[in-house]
Design a protein around this motif. Structure first.
Motif, PDB file in Angstrom:
ATOM      1  N   ILE A  63      -7.586   3.393  -8.522  1.00 33.82           N
ATOM      2  CA  ILE A  63      -8.282   4.518  -7.633  1.00 33.82           C
ATOM      3  C   ILE A  63      -8.921   4.139  -6.494  1.00 33.82           C
ATOM      4  O   ILE A  63      -8.775   4.826  -5.317  1.00 33.82           O
ATOM      5  CB  ILE A  63      -9.373   5.086  -8.716  1.00 33.82           C
ATOM      6  CG1 ILE A  63      -8.654   5.482 -10.056  1.00 33.82           C
ATOM      7  CG2 ILE A  63     -10.190   6.239  -8.032  1.00 33.82           C
ATOM      8  CD1 ILE A  63      -9.725   5.871 -11.189  1.00 33.82           C
ATOM      9  N   ASN A  64      -9.380   2.877  -6.482  1.00 32.00           N
ATOM     10  CA  ASN A  64      -9.865   2.418  -5.263  1.00 32.00           C
ATOM     11  C   ASN A  64      -8.814   2.288  -4.112  1.00 32.00           C
ATOM     12  O   ASN A  64      -9.001   2.612  -2.931  1.00 32.00           O
ATOM     13  CB  ASN A  64     -10.584   0.968  -5.281  1.00 32.00           C
ATOM     14  CG  ASN A  64     -11.976   1.010  -6.061  1.00 32.00           C
ATOM     15  OD1 ASN A  64     -12.904   1.043  -5.377  1.00 32.00           O
ATOM     16  ND2 ASN A  64     -11.995   0.640  -7.224  1.00 32.00           N
ATOM     17  N   ASN A  65      -7.865   1.750  -4.552  1.00 33.24           N
ATOM     18  CA  ASN A  65      -6.299   1.674  -3.479  1.00 33.24           C
ATOM     19  C   ASN A  65      -6.064   2.980  -2.962  1.00 33.24           C
ATOM     20  O   ASN A  65      -5.983   3.239  -1.812  1.00 33.24           O
ATOM     21  CB  ASN A  65      -5.228   1.083  -4.269  1.00 33.24           C
ATOM     22  CG  ASN A  65      -5.356  -0.436  -4.219  1.00 33.24           C
ATOM     23  OD1 ASN A  65      -5.379  -0.998  -3.118  1.00 33.24           O
ATOM     24  ND2 ASN A  65      -4.887  -1.110  -5.415  1.00 33.24           N
ATOM     25  N   PHE A  66      -6.048   4.098  -3.946  1.00 32.65           N
ATOM     26  CA  PHE A  66      -5.390   5.326  -3.408  1.00 32.65           C
ATOM     27  C   PHE A  66      -6.510   5.917  -2.323  1.00 32.65           C
ATOM     28  O   PHE A  66      -6.202   6.424  -1.354  1.00 32.65           O
ATOM     29  CB  PHE A  66      -5.453   6.259  -4.600  1.00 32.65           C
ATOM     30  CG  PHE A  66      -5.239   7.735  -4.194  1.00 32.65           C
ATOM     31  CD1 PHE A  66      -3.963   8.139  -3.823  1.00 32.65           C
ATOM     32  CD2 PHE A  66      -6.147   8.692  -4.262  1.00 32.65           C
ATOM     33  CE1 PHE A  66      -3.567   9.425  -3.486  1.00 32.65           C
ATOM     34  CE2 PHE A  66      -5.855  10.104  -3.813  1.00 32.65           C
ATOM     35  CZ  PHE A  66      -4.356  10.310  -3.586  1.00 32.65           C
ATOM     36  N   LEU A  67      -7.892   5.793  -2.719  1.00 31.77           N
ATOM     37  CA  LEU A  67      -8.962   6.437  -1.886  1.00 31.77           C
ATOM     38  C   LEU A  67      -8.965   5.700  -0.636  1.00 31.77           C
ATOM     39  O   LEU A  67      -9.040   6.197   0.532  1.00 31.77           O
ATOM     40  CB  LEU A  67     -10.359   6.417  -2.545  1.00 31.77           C
ATOM     41  CG  LEU A  67     -11.662   6.970  -1.753  1.00 31.77           C
ATOM     42  CD1 LEU A  67     -11.246   8.279  -1.456  1.00 31.77           C
ATOM     43  CD2 LEU A  67     -12.957   6.718  -2.758  1.00 31.77           C
ATOM     44  N   ALA A  68      -9.151   4.169  -0.575  1.00 33.98           N
ATOM     45  CA  ALA A  68      -8.813   3.419   0.707  1.00 33.98           C
ATOM     46  C   ALA A  68      -7.738   3.845   1.677  1.00 33.98           C
ATOM     47  O   ALA A  68      -7.917   3.881   2.868  1.00 33.98           O
ATOM     48  CB  ALA A  68      -8.954   1.964   0.296  1.00 33.98           C
TER      49      ALA A  68
END
Length: 130
Positions: free
Chosen positions: A68-73
């Motif tokens: 989820i962190n990857n997607f948002l970043a």
């Protein structure tokens, strides 16, 4: 909400002298909602702004989920919000790397799908520093 963990395991197949490998945990059920957001965004039925808003809410529910962190970043980066992307990458990287024991000298292999989210976070963090 599953806690992110790191486990050191014996790598009995290591030919290169490394006999440890590290494995990050990954809760695939937490990513089901993310998968739906990604599919709608990629199909064009969801705007980038809405995808970001939904991902922010999802990250609040699952802050330790690296994917989820990857997607948002990545969404922030694509919207030319490099500072916001860098902040996400750094926070996620620091959270994950703090779980790795200081004495760990093994490898974190890409071949293990659970590690791929961490390695993408590490790459994003490095690129942000550059």
């Amino acid at each position: 909400m599953a806690e992110l963990t790191f486990t050191v395991v014996d790598d009995s197949f290591g030919d290169d002298g490394h006999h440890q490998c590290g494995l990050f945990s990954r809760d695939w059920t937490e990513e089901e909602e993310l998968n739906a957001i990604q599919e709608m965004f990629q199909s064009g039925t969801l705007s980038s702004d809405t995808a970001i808003d939904l991902a922010v809410e999802l990250l609040k529910k699952h802050p330790g989920n690296l994917e989820i962190n990857n997607f948002l970043a990545a969404r922030y980066f694509d919207e030319d919000l490099q500072i916001e992307a860098a902040d996400i990458y750094e926070a996620a990287y620091m959270r994950a790397i703090s779980l790795v024991p200081k004495e760990f000298s093994g490898r974190i292999h890409w071949q293990d799908r659970d590690n791929q989210s961490f390695l993408r976070i590490a790459l994003g963090h490095l690129q942000s520093l550059l």
